[in-house]
Scaffold this motif. Sequence first.
Motif, PDB file in Angstrom:
ATOM      1  N   ARG A  38       0.830  -1.206   0.000  1.00  0.00           N
ATOM      2  CA  ARG A  38       0.000   0.000   0.000  1.00  0.00           C
ATOM      3  C   ARG A  38       0.864   1.255   0.000  1.00  0.00           C
ATOM      4  O   ARG A  38       0.556   2.227  -0.700  1.00  0.00           O
ATOM      5  CB  ARG A  38      -0.957  -0.029   1.196  1.00  0.00           C
ATOM      6  N   ARG A  92       3.954   1.437  -1.196  1.00  0.00           N
ATOM      7  CA  ARG A  92       4.574   1.491  -2.520  1.00  0.00           C
ATOM      8  C   ARG A  92       3.591   2.057  -3.550  1.00  0.00           C
ATOM      9  O   ARG A  92       3.961   2.902  -4.377  1.00  0.00           O
ATOM     10  CB  ARG A  92       5.047   0.104  -2.960  1.00  0.00           C
ATOM     11  N   ASN A  93       2.344   1.609  -3.513  1.00  0.00           N
ATOM     12  CA  ASN A  93       1.341   2.109  -4.455  1.00  0.00           C
ATOM     13  C   ASN A  93       1.101   3.604  -4.265  1.00  0.00           C
ATOM     14  O   ASN A  93       0.959   4.341  -5.252  1.00  0.00           O
ATOM     15  CB  ASN A  93       0.028   1.336  -4.298  1.00  0.00           C
ATOM     16  N   ALA A  94       1.073   4.055  -3.021  1.00  0.00           N
ATOM     17  CA  ALA A  94       0.898   5.475  -2.753  1.00  0.00           C
ATOM     18  C   ALA A  94       2.085   6.278  -3.290  1.00  0.00           C
ATOM     19  O   ALA A  94       1.904   7.351  -3.885  1.00  0.00           O
ATOM     20  CB  ALA A  94       0.730   5.723  -1.249  1.00  0.00           C
ATOM     21  N   GLN A 113       4.090   5.408  -5.762  1.00  0.00           N
ATOM     22  CA  GLN A 113       4.065   5.385  -7.221  1.00  0.00           C
ATOM     23  C   GLN A 113       3.003   6.315  -7.804  1.00  0.00           C
ATOM     24  O   GLN A 113       3.127   6.770  -8.936  1.00  0.00           O
ATOM     25  CB  GLN A 113       3.860   3.958  -7.731  1.00  0.00           C
ATOM     26  N   ALA A 114       1.988   6.619  -7.038  1.00  0.00           N
ATOM     27  CA  ALA A 114       0.923   7.497  -7.505  1.00  0.00           C
ATOM     28  C   ALA A 114       1.317   8.970  -7.475  1.00  0.00           C
ATOM     29  O   ALA A 114       0.613   9.810  -8.035  1.00  0.00           O
ATOM     30  CB  ALA A 114      -0.332   7.284  -6.662  1.00  0.00           C
ATOM     31  N   ILE A 115       2.449   9.277  -6.844  1.00  0.00           N
ATOM     32  CA  ILE A 115       2.915  10.667  -6.784  1.00  0.00           C
ATOM     33  C   ILE A 115       3.491  11.030  -8.155  1.00  0.00           C
ATOM     34  O   ILE A 115       4.435  10.407  -8.630  1.00  0.00           O
ATOM     35  CB  ILE A 115       3.957  10.850  -5.669  1.00  0.00           C
ATOM     36  N   ASP A 116       2.911  12.028  -8.742  1.00  0.00           N
ATOM     37  CA  ASP A 116       3.345  12.475 -10.061  1.00  0.00           C
ATOM     38  C   ASP A 116       4.563  13.367  -9.923  1.00  0.00           C
ATOM     39  O   ASP A 116       4.489  14.435  -9.315  1.00  0.00           O
ATOM     40  CB  ASP A 116       2.190  13.223 -10.734  1.00  0.00           C
TER      41      ASP A 116
END
Length: 73
Positions: free
Chosen positions: A63, A65-67, A69-72
């Motif tokens: 979770r 890691r997914n958060a 990776q979602a950072i642009d």
Amino acid sequence: MYLIEDVVLDITWSKISQRYFSDKSPSWLYNKLRGVDGNGGEGSFTLAEKTQLRNALFDFSERVRNAAQAIDV
């Protein structure tokens, strides 16, 4: 012994307890991490509890890691 010491201060263990050990209190998890049973005696995790904690930390890390990776950037 686990390498929990590396992350113990970075994780909100009460939230881990609520999400992954919903039938246990946050103090139960804190005591288990400290190796006590809540009555002052020794109280390590059972094999099933270790497996549950391991899977909880795997899920939590995914979770995070997914958060990240979602950072642009």
